[in-house]
Design a protein around this motif. Sequence first.
Motif, PDB file in Angstrom:
ATOM      1  N   VAL A   1       0.836  -1.204   0.000  1.00 49.35           N
ATOM      2  CA  VAL A   1       0.000   0.000   0.000  1.00 49.35           C
ATOM      3  C   VAL A   1       0.869   1.252   0.000  1.00 49.35           C
ATOM      4  O   VAL A   1       0.608   2.207  -0.744  1.00 49.35           O
ATOM      5  CB  VAL A   1      -0.947  -0.001   1.224  1.00 49.35           C
ATOM      6  CG1 VAL A   1      -1.667   1.338   1.344  1.00 49.35           C
ATOM      7  CG2 VAL A   1      -1.955  -1.127   1.109  1.00 49.35           C
ATOM      8  N   ALA A   2       1.922   1.248   0.803  1.00 50.55           N
ATOM      9  CA  ALA A   2       2.819   2.396   0.855  1.00 50.55           C
ATOM     10  C   ALA A   2       3.472   2.637  -0.501  1.00 50.55           C
ATOM     11  O   ALA A   2       3.650   3.787  -0.922  1.00 50.55           O
ATOM     12  CB  ALA A   2       3.886   2.186   1.922  1.00 50.55           C
ATOM     13  N   ALA A   3       3.822   1.557  -1.195  1.00 50.58           N
ATOM     14  CA  ALA A   3       4.450   1.688  -2.510  1.00 50.58           C
ATOM     15  C   ALA A   3       3.487   2.305  -3.514  1.00 50.58           C
ATOM     16  O   ALA A   3       3.882   3.136  -4.352  1.00 50.58           O
ATOM     17  CB  ALA A   3       4.925   0.321  -2.996  1.00 50.58           C
ATOM     18  N   ILE A   4       2.232   1.917  -3.453  1.00 51.01           N
ATOM     19  CA  ILE A   4       1.225   2.495  -4.351  1.00 51.01           C
ATOM     20  C   ILE A   4       1.076   3.986  -4.084  1.00 51.01           C
ATOM     21  O   ILE A   4       1.080   4.814  -5.005  1.00 51.01           O
ATOM     22  CB  ILE A   4      -0.128   1.776  -4.175  1.00 51.01           C
ATOM     23  CG1 ILE A   4      -0.037   0.336  -4.689  1.00 51.01           C
ATOM     24  CG2 ILE A   4      -1.243   2.525  -4.911  1.00 51.01           C
ATOM     25  CD1 ILE A   4      -1.232  -0.516  -4.328  1.00 51.01           C
ATOM     26  N   LEU A   5       0.950   4.335  -2.820  1.00 53.57           N
ATOM     27  CA  LEU A   5       0.761   5.744  -2.470  1.00 53.57           C
ATOM     28  C   LEU A   5       2.001   6.576  -2.800  1.00 53.57           C
ATOM     29  O   LEU A   5       1.892   7.762  -3.117  1.00 53.57           O
ATOM     30  CB  LEU A   5       0.423   5.878  -0.982  1.00 53.57           C
ATOM     31  CG  LEU A   5      -0.899   5.224  -0.544  1.00 53.57           C
ATOM     32  CD1 LEU A   5      -1.102   5.396   0.960  1.00 53.57           C
ATOM     33  CD2 LEU A   5      -2.085   5.799  -1.302  1.00 53.57           C
ATOM     34  N   ALA A   6       3.179   5.953  -2.746  1.00 54.05           N
ATOM     35  CA  ALA A   6       4.423   6.674  -3.021  1.00 54.05           C
ATOM     36  C   ALA A   6       4.524   7.110  -4.480  1.00 54.05           C
ATOM     37  O   ALA A   6       5.333   7.988  -4.810  1.00 54.05           O
ATOM     38  CB  ALA A   6       5.621   5.814  -2.644  1.00 54.05           C
ATOM     39  N   THR A   7       3.719   6.500  -5.352  1.00 52.28           N
ATOM     40  CA  THR A   7       3.752   6.896  -6.764  1.00 52.28           C
ATOM     41  C   THR A   7       3.047   8.222  -7.000  1.00 52.28           C
ATOM     42  O   THR A   7       3.151   8.793  -8.085  1.00 52.28           O
ATOM     43  CB  THR A   7       3.083   5.821  -7.652  1.00 52.28           C
ATOM     44  OG1 THR A   7       1.681   5.719  -7.317  1.00 52.28           O
ATOM     45  CG2 THR A   7       3.740   4.470  -7.451  1.00 52.28           C
ATOM     46  N   GLU A   8       2.327   8.701  -5.977  1.00 52.97           N
ATOM     47  CA  GLU A   8       1.593   9.959  -6.095  1.00 52.97           C
ATOM     48  C   GLU A   8       2.331  11.056  -5.342  1.00 52.97           C
ATOM     49  O   GLU A   8       2.435  11.000  -4.114  1.00 52.97           O
ATOM     50  CB  GLU A   8       0.172   9.809  -5.533  1.00 52.97           C
ATOM     51  CG  GLU A   8      -0.690   8.812  -6.275  1.00 52.97           C
ATOM     52  CD  GLU A   8      -0.924   9.234  -7.709  1.00 52.97           C
ATOM     53  OE1 GLU A   8      -1.156  10.444  -7.944  1.00 52.97           O
ATOM     54  OE2 GLU A   8      -0.882   8.363  -8.596  1.00 52.97           O
ATOM     55  N   PRO A   9       2.846  12.061  -6.049  1.00 53.78           N
ATOM     56  CA  PRO A   9       3.625  13.114  -5.373  1.00 53.78           C
ATOM     57  C   PRO A   9       2.821  13.944  -4.380  1.00 53.78           C
ATOM     58  O   PRO A   9       3.398  14.579  -3.502  1.00 53.78           O
ATOM     59  CB  PRO A   9       4.127  13.977  -6.539  1.00 53.78           C
ATOM     60  CG  PRO A   9       3.205  13.680  -7.682  1.00 53.78           C
ATOM     61  CD  PRO A   9       2.796  12.262  -7.511  1.00 53.78           C
ATOM     62  N   SER A  10       1.486  13.898  -4.490  1.00 57.82           N
ATOM     63  CA  SER A  10       0.654  14.697  -3.592  1.00 57.82           C
ATOM     64  C   SER A  10       0.256  13.941  -2.329  1.00 57.82           C
ATOM     65  O   SER A  10      -0.471  14.469  -1.492  1.00 57.82           O
ATOM     66  CB  SER A  10      -0.608  15.159  -4.322  1.00 57.82           C
ATOM     67  OG  SER A  10      -1.390  14.038  -4.725  1.00 57.82           O
TER      68      SER A  10
END
Length: 220
Positions: free
Chosen positions: A17-26
């Motif tokens: 989940v953290a990896a997915i969210l890390a793809t979003e700069p915001s």
Amino acid sequence: MIRVLLADDETMIRAGVAAILATEPSIEVVAEAGNGREAVDLARRHRPDVALLDIRMPVLDGLDAVAEIRRAVPSVAVIMLTTFSEDEYIARALDAGAAGFVLKTGDPRELVTGVRAVADGGAYLSPKVARRVITRFDGSDTGGHLTRGVAARERLAALTDRERDVLRLLGSGLSNAEIAAELHLVEGTVKTHVSAILSRLGLRNRVQAALLAYQAGLTG
């Protein structure tokens, strides 16, 4: 920047989940927890915009954690990470104040969409979760589903045409700002409409409104 607290007792799930969210700069994950008690403590300490909570966790499960977080830090919007086997918990999570539900096995884009929606004051139901919840709340028989669909549409008769428009978009997971843009309204007017909708229909939160919209056939 949307600040997120992530809580799941499975290290691999948290990492994914953290990896997915890390793809979003915001979006920034500011804290991670392995149990519900730790999640509550970290919510108090970091005051994130959004908390992503697994339903089943040791020490304090996600259902109790969402209730404590909402009491301690009401500004935190909570999304529950769920699986198909946990439908029976969703009503309890709604009552506790959850603003969204996302499947662990769902499309990663739903996770990002859900975080953005609830951070902006909206609600989000993964489409598959919504269908499962409506089926469960309606009962498995077609006659029961149709009867409840009619009852839901009858409840909406109390709304004005504009309120129905707002409810339809709310049911699709749009935030107040997005609804305002879609209907060419100012955001304050949308907030007033949402408050009126909840009051007229006797609903506690936006997720319950989204479920009713789905049940009444306003959203697909």
